[in-house]
Every structure is written in structure tokens, then in C-alpha cells.
Motif scaffolding. Structure first.
Motif, PDB file in Angstrom:
ATOM      1  N   UNK A 230      15.727  39.382 -58.350  1.00  8.22           N
ATOM      2  CA  UNK A 230      14.886  40.212 -59.213  1.00  8.22           C
ATOM      3  C   UNK A 230      15.657  40.913 -60.329  1.00  8.22           C
ATOM      4  N   UNK A 231      16.982  40.812 -60.309  1.00  9.88           N
ATOM      5  CA  UNK A 231      17.769  41.388 -61.400  1.00  9.88           C
ATOM      6  C   UNK A 231      19.049  40.584 -61.548  1.00  9.88           C
ATOM      7  N   UNK A 232      19.654  40.671 -62.720  1.00 10.58           N
ATOM      8  CA  UNK A 232      20.866  39.907 -62.983  1.00 10.58           C
ATOM      9  C   UNK A 232      22.041  40.367 -62.118  1.00 10.58           C
ATOM     10  N   UNK A 233      21.957  41.574 -61.597  1.00 14.97           N
ATOM     11  CA  UNK A 233      23.057  42.116 -60.794  1.00 14.97           C
ATOM     12  C   UNK A 233      22.998  41.717 -59.326  1.00 14.97           C
ATOM     13  N   UNK A 234      21.853  41.150 -58.897  1.00 19.86           N
ATOM     14  CA  UNK A 234      21.737  40.735 -57.500  1.00 19.86           C
ATOM     15  C   UNK A 234      22.602  39.515 -57.220  1.00 19.86           C
ATOM     16  N   UNK A 235      23.027  39.391 -55.977  1.00 20.04           N
ATOM     17  CA  UNK A 235      23.814  38.230 -55.567  1.00 20.04           C
ATOM     18  C   UNK A 235      22.904  37.007 -55.432  1.00 20.04           C
ATOM     19  N   UNK A 236      23.312  35.904 -55.998  1.00 19.25           N
ATOM     20  CA  UNK A 236      22.522  34.676 -55.932  1.00 19.25           C
ATOM     21  C   UNK A 236      22.715  34.006 -54.578  1.00 19.25           C
ATOM     22  N   UNK A 237      21.604  33.486 -54.032  1.00 21.52           N
ATOM     23  CA  UNK A 237      21.641  32.825 -52.730  1.00 21.52           C
ATOM     24  C   UNK A 237      21.046  31.422 -52.858  1.00 21.52           C
ATOM     25  N   UNK A 238      21.300  30.605 -51.846  1.00 21.35           N
ATOM     26  CA  UNK A 238      20.716  29.260 -51.830  1.00 21.35           C
ATOM     27  C   UNK A 238      20.626  28.750 -50.395  1.00 21.35           C
ATOM     28  N   UNK A 239      19.883  27.642 -50.258  1.00 15.94           N
ATOM     29  CA  UNK A 239      19.610  27.073 -48.939  1.00 15.94           C
ATOM     30  C   UNK A 239      19.693  25.558 -49.075  1.00 15.94           C
ATOM     31  N   UNK A 240      20.545  24.933 -48.288  1.00 16.75           N
ATOM     32  CA  UNK A 240      20.710  23.480 -48.322  1.00 16.75           C
ATOM     33  C   UNK A 240      20.138  22.868 -47.050  1.00 16.75           C
ATOM     34  N   UNK A 241      19.465  21.730 -47.205  1.00 15.13           N
ATOM     35  CA  UNK A 241      18.859  21.034 -46.067  1.00 15.13           C
ATOM     36  C   UNK A 241      19.169  19.548 -46.165  1.00 15.13           C
ATOM     37  N   UNK A 242      19.568  18.966 -45.036  1.00 12.85           N
ATOM     38  CA  UNK A 242      19.706  17.511 -44.929  1.00 12.85           C
ATOM     39  C   UNK A 242      18.938  17.070 -43.677  1.00 12.85           C
ATOM     40  N   UNK A 243      18.045  16.128 -43.873  1.00 13.62           N
ATOM     41  CA  UNK A 243      17.200  15.661 -42.769  1.00 13.62           C
ATOM     42  C   UNK A 243      17.327  14.146 -42.637  1.00 13.62           C
ATOM     43  N   UNK A 244      17.435  13.691 -41.395  1.00  6.30           N
ATOM     44  CA  UNK A 244      17.415  12.251 -41.121  1.00  6.30           C
ATOM     45  C   UNK A 244      16.404  11.990 -40.012  1.00  6.30           C
ATOM     46  N   UNK A 245      15.511  11.037 -40.261  1.00  7.65           N
ATOM     47  CA  UNK A 245      14.506  10.661 -39.267  1.00  7.65           C
ATOM     48  C   UNK A 245      14.497   9.148 -39.131  1.00  7.65           C
ATOM     49  N   UNK A 246      14.469   8.674 -37.904  1.00  9.96           N
ATOM     50  CA  UNK A 246      14.424   7.245 -37.646  1.00  9.96           C
ATOM     51  C   UNK A 246      13.461   6.974 -36.502  1.00  9.96           C
ATOM     52  N   UNK A 247      12.554   6.029 -36.715  1.00 13.57           N
ATOM     53  CA  UNK A 247      11.507   5.733 -35.732  1.00 13.57           C
ATOM     54  C   UNK A 247      11.383   4.222 -35.577  1.00 13.57           C
ATOM     55  N   UNK A 248      11.615   3.729 -34.375  1.00 11.56           N
ATOM     56  CA  UNK A 248      11.447   2.304 -34.073  1.00 11.56           C
ATOM     57  C   UNK A 248      10.325   2.148 -33.057  1.00 11.56           C
ATOM     58  N   UNK A 249       9.521   1.100 -33.217  1.00 11.68           N
ATOM     59  CA  UNK A 249       8.389   0.944 -32.314  1.00 11.68           C
ATOM     60  C   UNK A 249       8.031  -0.501 -32.038  1.00 11.68           C
ATOM     61  N   UNK A 250       7.252  -0.660 -30.970  1.00 11.84           N
ATOM     62  CA  UNK A 250       6.765  -1.987 -30.568  1.00 11.84           C
ATOM     63  C   UNK A 250       5.290  -1.846 -30.201  1.00 11.84           C
ATOM     64  N   UNK A 251       4.439  -2.560 -30.938  1.00 16.94           N
ATOM     65  CA  UNK A 251       3.013  -2.598 -30.648  1.00 16.94           C
ATOM     66  C   UNK A 251       2.683  -3.897 -29.935  1.00 16.94           C
TER      67      UNK A 251
END
Length: 591
Positions: A230-251
Motif C-alpha cells: 500500500x506504500x512505496x516504503x512497505x517491504x515487497x513480498x511474493x509467493x511461488x508455486x510449483x505443482x505436478x499432477x500425474x494420473x494414469x487409468x484403465x477403463x
């Protein structure tokens, strides 16, 4: 989109989540296909905000964002990826700005409880992120690119090939924005609001014969979110995300039975930086190993038994939170009976028992029915008991974690009425949810907070939808207006919970004439309290979007969109203003 039209849109579409079409027979469901996704391609927050009755709480454009179904919170919402519940094992919820809508062919929205099928968190509703594998369609592809205000870019490259026995689908999308908009009336500048994310999706399917199909769906997602200051004097923050999804199936389909076996691996990594120029402040890695089997047995021409069994092994490693290396085994058995005695009447019963290491799980049930009274009116009813399990943060956060927590449980009832007359369709759904043992973090000492089962809440209200669809000569018109009235009452204080609008109205319409298309989106939200005191609140707002498209050839479409046409000043969460009028141009090439 109400129940009937939702079913119609699924007839020629086979998703990896084979339960999705089944629940649409009685539940209230909205389906957003690729065309609708591209109208709000910036984020899943925008897509849900303008094309559903779900209230979206966004801590600034592109930052942490969560849904609210029927007055419930993000913790009472299940996120389902191709039939697998993907809620965070740390928080028990999902950040919808870390789920790019361009990664999916369909985003389904199911209102009401669904824990018998979809597990923990499916109390207020569930959001379904569906991919599709087609067969015998040959080559195809899409290139989509959009450039908008605040240096916003959204791009998608998708290719697919399929023959009678083989299906291949690859999808790469990227979104980024400097996101440095201003709201002069409030002296607000969205400092440090930039974000970017990239997703790679791969799907494969192979049919050995008409009764045996193997498939694989995978997703890798990487994002970088900066949190506004909210102001130039505030400390800048950030959030990093890495996602991996794997789905194998047999119908497997043989005679009177069908079986769908799924093996899944989910991994979520996140890092929070309290100062973007220093090392991470906190973070964690969560891993889920899942075996899920869905067995259908045809008892007779009109009835089936459906047994769903699931085993999960969850493990995590925390950093900077006191959480060390928690592990948990989970299992469940769900049995459903479905019966269609005639074309007019359909009903089903369901029961589920969860087994979760470390605490006692509730017995769950569901019952639903649909009755086609005549050609212009049908009705459906749903009753269920649902739950939300304590998360790793709830149990193991130090200091403050509480290992004596029990799951949140709720009872739900809803009854939908659908009317149709020529090109008009009307849906009316009153509902009631009674929740007990709601988990809330409360202060134990001035410095330490701890989660406890403290709240009892009643959620009730009314949802209505009126749609109009008509095609004639070279003209096509689609329009839908939705209204919801929501009460979310803490039974102790008798007051409305925070960030629950009493009234919400959505309007979507599109008009197509030969090569020219127009669309309009309107959203109204009434005032929302920002805490549980019913004193401080956010003002109501009305936002209007409009777009035009031109197709010079069969495969090419050019588009232009104006967001917030009326230049409204508004917030979905206190202190974080959303952008005023802004623009975007796009190109969509299909081949």
C-alpha cells in the motif's frame, strides 16, 4: 446453465471424471466450455466471477483468491481435477488464481454437497477442472493470444491427434501481467502486483479394443505471484508455486460391469518470501499417492450398483511453520445405487465411510431423485451429509496445532424446479445447509492462535436462473440471468458471516450473425460485511463487460473486449481495489 441443458452439453463429451455426467442427472451444475473460458481467459477468478453464482474473494487482481459457494468458505469447496480431489493437504483449499483456466477443455461447477463421491471439502460445492480425450477426430490445434491493459498477456498453444484407437493432446499456456493499475478516486496504486504462470498439460489415450482403454493425464504448473503493498516504503513480498499432477487409468467394460482404475501422484511446492530480495520465509512440499477404483455393476436394465474405493498416502515437509514431516494414511468406501424405473423418474442412494489415520471419520450419505412431471416441468431433490477433514496446518502447526480436532460435518437439502417454454428455461433452487464443528482459529494467548471446533452455522437461500436460446437463419442468441439470495448465519451471534453477499445477480448474453459476434456480461453484488460484527462492510457494486469478435475465415477469429465498461470502483476484499475500465484484444486460430 441448469440441469437439463447441462446434461445435453455432456452427451458427446467423455471426461476422465466418469462420475461428472452421473451427478448432473440430479445436481445443479453449470458447464463452461472452451468458448466461455476464452471470454474470461485472464484467470479462473474472472471466469467464475462473471459466469457463475459463486462469490470470489480476490486479494487484488491476480493475487490469492478463493470461492464462496452458498455462503460457505474456500475450505468447504472441493477442487476436482479429472475426478481427483486436489485440495491442499496443508490448507484444505485451493487458490483459484493458481489454476489457469486455459489448461482445461471444460470447467464444471457443481452446487451443493458431494462428499460421498468427491471427499473432504465438498460441502458448499465443487469446481471441476476437466480434460478430454477424443477419438477418431484426426489432427487439430489452437493458437490463442490475448494482450490487454497493464501489460497483460495470455497465450495458449494446443495440439491434438486421434484415430480409432489412439488419442494425443498437448496444451501449453502462459499468463503474465505487470498489473500496475490505479484507482485515483481511492488513491490506490496496485504496487508490486505483477504475476506470471505457465502450465504444460499432456494427455494420452489408447484403446486396445472397444472395451479396454488406457489413459494418462499430466500437468506441470509454475507461478510467481507478488502481493500488493500500500506504500512505496512497505517491504515487497511474493509467493511461488510449483505443482505436478500425474494420473494414469484403465477403463474396462465387459458385459454387465464397467471399471475405472486410477493411479495418481500429486505434488505441491510453495515458497513465501516476506522480502523478495531475501531467502524464503516459509514454505512446504506436499505429496499425495492415490489409488482410486470405480466399479459399476448393472443389476438390471434400469438399475446399477456403484462401488468407489480409494486409498491415499499423504506426506509433507514444512519450512518455517513448525510443521516437520507429517504423514497420513486415508481410505474410503462409497456405495451408490442408481435406479431409472422409467423415462420420467430417476433416483439414487449413496453411503460412504472414510478411514483417516489420527481421528474418527463421520459416516456420510446421500439421496437424490428427479421426476419429469410433464414436457415443461421437472423437479429434483438432493439430501446429503458431508464433511471437511482437519488439514496438516490445523493439526501440526507449531505453536498452536490441535490434534484433537474432529471433522466439520454438515447436513444439506435442496429442491430444484425446472420449467421450459419454447426457447425459455427457468430454474429455481432453494437450499439449506446446517454445519457443526466448524474449524476456526482462535487466540489462546495474545501471541498464539489455535484451531478449534467452535462454530455452528446455518446456510440457506434461493438460486434462480432464466435462460433464452434461439437460432434462426444466420442469427444465434443466448442469454442467461441468475439471481441468488444467501444467508450465512452464525448460530451463536445470529449474524451474517463475513464476505457473503445477501444478493448477487449475473447476466450473460451473446449474439452471433454470420461472422460477427457480440457478448455482454454484467455482475451485481450487494454489500458484504468484512468481519463478524455486522458493522463494517463493502459497498455494493455493478460491473459490465462487453466484447466483439470477427471471423474473416472459418478458422480465424479476432476479438476486442472492454472490462468494467462503466468504470466502477469496487472491491471483493477490503483494501484491495479491482481495476477500473480496461481493454484486451485477442486472436484465436483453429486448424
Amino acid at each position: 446453465m441448469h440441469q437439463v441443458s447441462a446434461q445435453e452439453s455432456l452427451i458427446d463429451t467423455v471426461f476422465i471424471d466418469n462420475q461428472f455426467s452421473k451427478v448432473s442427472k440430479t445436481a445443479k451444475i453449470s458447464n463452461l466450455n472452451t468458448d466461455k473460458i476464452l471470454e474470461n481467459s485472464t484467470s479462473l477468478s474472472d471466469l467464475l466471477r462473471f459466469q457463475s453464482n459463486v462469490y470470489i474473494k480476490e486479494n487484488g487482481r491476480g493475487a490469492t483468491s478463493s470461492p464462496s459457494f452458498r455462503g460457505t468458505t474456500a475450505s468447504q469447496t472441493a477442487f476436482v481435477w479429472n475426478g481427483i480431489n486436489i485440495n491442499s493437504i496443508f490448507l484444505g483449499q485451493g487458490d483459484i488464481n493458481n489454476m489457469n483456466p486455459l489448461s482445461y477443455e471444460n470447467v464444471g461447477i457443481k452446487f451443493g454437497g458431494g462428499s460421498v463421491i468427491y471427499g473432504s471439502g465438498a460441502i458448499g460445492g465443487s469446481i471441476h477442472l476437466n480434460n478430454r480425450l477424443d477419438y477418431n477426430k484426426g489432427f487439430g490445434g489452437t493458437i490463442f493470444t490475448e494482450y490487454g491493459s497493464f501489460e497483460t498477456n495470455n497465450s495458449l498453444v494446443k495440439g491434438k491427434f486421434s484415430n480409432e484407437n489412439f488419442s494425443f493432446n498437448v496444451n501449453i499456456n502462459h499468463s503474465q501481467s505487470k498489473n500496475d493499475f490505479e484507482v485515483p478516486e481511492k488513491k490506490f496504486i496496485n504496487r508490486n502486483g505483477e504475476y506470471q504462470n505457465t502450465s504444460f498439460n499432456l494427455g494420452l489415450g489408447y484403446k486396445i479394443n472397444p472395451n479396454n482403454e488406457f489413459y494418462w493425464q499430466s500437468q506441470h504448473y509454475d507461478s510467481d505471484q507478488h502481493y500488493p503493498i500500500f506504500s512505496e516504503n512497505q517491504t515487497k513480498t511474493k509467493y511461488l508455486v510449483q505443482t505436478f499432477r500425474s494420473l494414469a487409468g484403465w477403463k474396462l467394460h465387459s458385459g454387465k460391469f464397467k471399471n475405472n482404475l486410477k493411479l495418481a501422484y500429486l505434488e505441491d511446492n510453495f515458497q513465501y518470501f516476506g522480502d523478495i530480495n531475501k531467502s524464503k520465509t516459509s514454505g512446504g512440499t506436499g505429496k499425495q499417492y492415490i489409488i482410486k477404483n470405480d466399479f459399476d455393476f448393472l443389476v438390471s436394465k434400469n438399475s446399477t450398483f456403484n462401488l468407489i474405493t480409494e486409498y491415499q498416502y499423504n506426506e509433507a515437509e514444512g519450512f518455517g511453520s513448525g510443521i516437520k514431516t507429517p504423514k497420513r494414511n486415508l481410505g474410503s468406501f462409497s456405495l451408490l445405487y442408481r435406479n431409472s424405473q422409467s423415462e420420467k423418474f430417476y433416483w439414487e442412494l449413496g453411503a460412504k465411510q472414510d478411514f483417516v489415520e489420527g481421528y474418527k471419520s463421520p459416516f456420510l450419505f446421500s439421496a437424490s431423485a428427479k421426476y419429469l412431471v410433464n414436457s415443461w416441468y421437472q423437479s429434483s431433490i438432493n439430501i446429503s451429509r458431508n464433511f471437511k477433514a482437519p488439514t496438516f496446518n490445523d493439526l501440526y502447526w507449531e505453536p498452536g496445532g490441535n490434534r484433537d480436532l474432529v471433522p466439520e460435518t454438515s447436513y444439506q437439502a435442496e429442491m430444484s424446479h425446472y420449467f421450459s417454454y419454447h426457447n425459455f428455461k427457468l430454474g429455481i433452487t432453494p437450499y439449506y445447509i446446517k454445519m457443526t464443528d466448524m474449524i476456526q482459529w482462535v487466540p489462546v494467548t495474545p501471541a498464539i492462535w489455535s484451531p478449534k471446533n467452535v462454530k455452528k452455522v446455518d446456510f440457506y437461500g434461493l438460486e434462480t436462473e432464466l435462460s433464452f436460446n434461439k437460432n434462426w437463419n444466420n442469427h444465434k442468441v443466448d442469454a442467461k440471468i441468475s439471481y441468488s439470495h444467501t444467508r450465512s448465519v452464525d448460530l451463536e451471534t445470529k449474524k451474517q458471516l463475513s464476505y457473503v453477499p445477501f444478493h448477487q445477480i449475473n447476466f450473460n448474453s451473446s449474439y452471433q450473425y454470420k461472422t460477427i459476434g457480440l457478448f455482454f456480461q454484467a455482475l451485481y453484488n450487494s454489500k458484504r460485511y468484512v468481519d463478524d460484527s455486522e458493522i463494517n462492510y463493502l459497498e455494493n457494486y455493478f460491473v459490465l463487460n462487453a466484447g466483439i469478435s470477427f471471423s474473416p475465415t472459418k478458422h480465424l477469429q479476432l476479438g476486442f473486449k472492454i472490462n468494467n465498461l462503466t468504470d466502477e470502483v469496487y472491491q471483493t476484499v477490503n483494501y484491495y481495489f479491482m481495476p477500473k475500465r480496461n481493454y484486451a484484444v485477442n486472436l484465436n486460430l483453429n486448424f
